[in-house]
Scaffold this active site. Structure first.
Site, mmCIF file in Angstrom:
data_model
loop_
_atom_site.group_PDB
_atom_site.id
_atom_site.type_symbol
_atom_site.label_atom_id
_atom_site.label_comp_id
_atom_site.label_asym_id
_atom_site.label_seq_id
_atom_site.Cartn_x
_atom_site.Cartn_y
_atom_site.Cartn_z
ATOM 1 N N GLY A 1 -61.597 -10.522 87.686
ATOM 2 C CA GLY A 1 -60.146 -10.687 87.546
ATOM 3 C C GLY A 1 -59.824 -11.746 86.500
ATOM 4 O O GLY A 1 -60.483 -12.785 86.413
ATOM 5 N N HIS B 1 -58.531 -7.185 94.447
ATOM 6 C CA HIS B 1 -59.894 -6.628 94.460
ATOM 7 C C HIS B 1 -59.837 -5.093 94.368
ATOM 8 O O HIS B 1 -60.650 -4.477 93.683
ATOM 9 C CB HIS B 1 -60.622 -6.999 95.756
ATOM 10 N N SER C 1 -57.110 -14.704 98.048
ATOM 11 C CA SER C 1 -57.537 -14.717 99.459
ATOM 12 C C SER C 1 -56.997 -15.959 100.160
ATOM 13 O O SER C 1 -56.920 -16.002 101.374
ATOM 14 C CB SER C 1 -59.055 -14.707 99.540
#
Ligand code: PAF
Length: 275
Positions: free
Chosen positions: A146, A35, A185
Site C-alpha cells: 500500500g 488489504h 488496522s
C-alpha cells in the site's frame, strides 16, 4: 483455499506451483478494505495469490503494541477465501525466527532513520528482514504494497534494487473510509471524538492538494497552511519529500510525497499524498 501454518508446508505447496506466476500480498492480518484492494489487484494480474498473515515481532519496538496488535484470523481467512486467494501463509514466529542471533538487514540510514524510523528505531530493519524471508519462501513474480505506508514501500523498493531481487513491487493506492480517513488496522482503537479529530489529517492533505492544483509549489508555504488544519492532534511530522525520503523545498509533480503522522489520543495515524 489452503491455509499453510508452517514453512515446510509452504515449501511443498510452492514447489508444486512450479513456474506459475505468483502474486504476493504480505500482511499482519486484521484485514480491511485496503488489504482487499491489494488482493483484488493481484487476483486480476496473477495466476495465484498468496497472502501472508504474520504479526512480525522484529518490526515492533519494546514499548509498542505487539501483544495488543489485533489478531482476527478467522475473519481474515473468510475475506481471503471470498476474494479468491489461493493460499494463506500464517507461520508461528518461532518458525520464522529460528535462531536468536540472525542475519539482519540495514536499510540506508538516510531513508530509515527519518520520519517513522526516527520514532521507531529498528522498525525498518525488522520489516526488511521479514519481507526478504517471505520473498525467499514464496518467490513471487509481483508483491503488492500500500502507498499508505510510503516510507516502507520506498525502502522495500530500494531493497529489491540493491539486492537484485527478482520481484516486481506493485504500489497500491490508499483506500479511505466513508469519512476520508485512510483505512488502517489501528483505526479500531479510536473513540468517536478521536476519530472526528483524526479527520484533520485528510483535511490537511486535501488542502495541500488544492494549493498544488492552484500552482503553489513552495513546500514551506504548503506545510505552514496544512499545519493550521491540525488543531486537536499531536503532530509527529508533516513534510514534503522526494522518493529518497529527502526533504524538498519545491514540489515536483510525479516526484514528491507529503508525509504526515499524528496521534489522536493514543493512536498513531499515518497518511500521505503522492503528488
Ligand atoms: O505493512 C505491513 O503490514 C508489514 O509491515 C509487512 C509488510 C507485512 C511486514 O511485516
Amino acid at each position: 483455499m489452503k491455509i499453510l501454518k508452517c514453512i515446510e508446508d509452504l515449501i511443498v505447496y510452492r514447489n508444486d506451483l512450479g513456474s506459475q506466476e505468483i502474486g504476493f500480498v504480505p500482511t499482519m492480518g486484521a484485514l480491511h478494505n485496503g488489504h482487499a484492494s491489494l488482493i483484488e489487484k493481484s487476483r486480476k494480474q496473477d495466476n495465484h495469490t498468496i497472502v501472508s498473515i504474520f504479526v512480525n515481532p522484529t518490526q515492533f519496538g519494546a514499548n509498542e503494541d505487539l501483544d495488543k496488535y489485533p489478531r482476527t484470523f478467522e475473519k481474515d481467512s473468510i475475506l481471503c477465501e471470498k476474494l479468491g486467494v489461493a493460499a494463506i501463509f500464517a507461520p508461528d514466529p518461532r518458525d520464522m525466527y529460528r535462531k536468536k542471533d540472525e542475519i539482519t538487514l540495514n536499510p540506508p540510514k538516510s531513508m530509515a532513520n527519518v520520519y517513522e524510523g526516527a520514532l521507531r528505531a529498528g522498525h525498518f530493519n525488522g520489516v526488511l528482514q521479514v519481507v526478504l524471508k517471505l520473498f525467499s519462501l514464496i518467490r513471487p513474480k509481483r508483491a503488492y504494497f500500500g502507498q499508505k505506508d510510503a516510507q516502507q514501500l520506498l525502502i522495500i523498493k530500494r531493497m529489491v534494487e540493491d539486492l537484485f531481487l527478482d520481484v516486481e513491487i506493485v504500489p497500491c493506492a490508499t483506500k479511505r473510509d466513508f469519512d476520508s480517513l485512510a483505512l488502517s488496522s489501528r483505526n479500531i482503537y479510536l473513540n468517536q471524538m478521536e476519530r472526528k479529530n483524526a479527520l484533520q489529517i485528510p483535511m490537511a492533505l486535501d488542502l495541500i492538494k488544492k494549493m498544488v492544483d492552484e500552482g503553489i509549489r513552495d513546500s514551506n508555504r504548503l506545510i505552514l497552511e496544512a499545519k493550521k488544519c491540525i488543531r486537536d492532534l499531536e503532530l509527529d511530522y508533516l513534510d514534503i519529500v522526494d522518493y529518497d525520503l529527502q526533504r524538498v523545498s519545491e514540489v515536483i509533480l510525479g516526484k514528491s510525497i507529503v508525509l504526515i503522522a499524528a496521534r489522536s489520543g493514543k493512536t498513531r495515524l499515518l497518511d500521505n499524498l503522492w503528488l
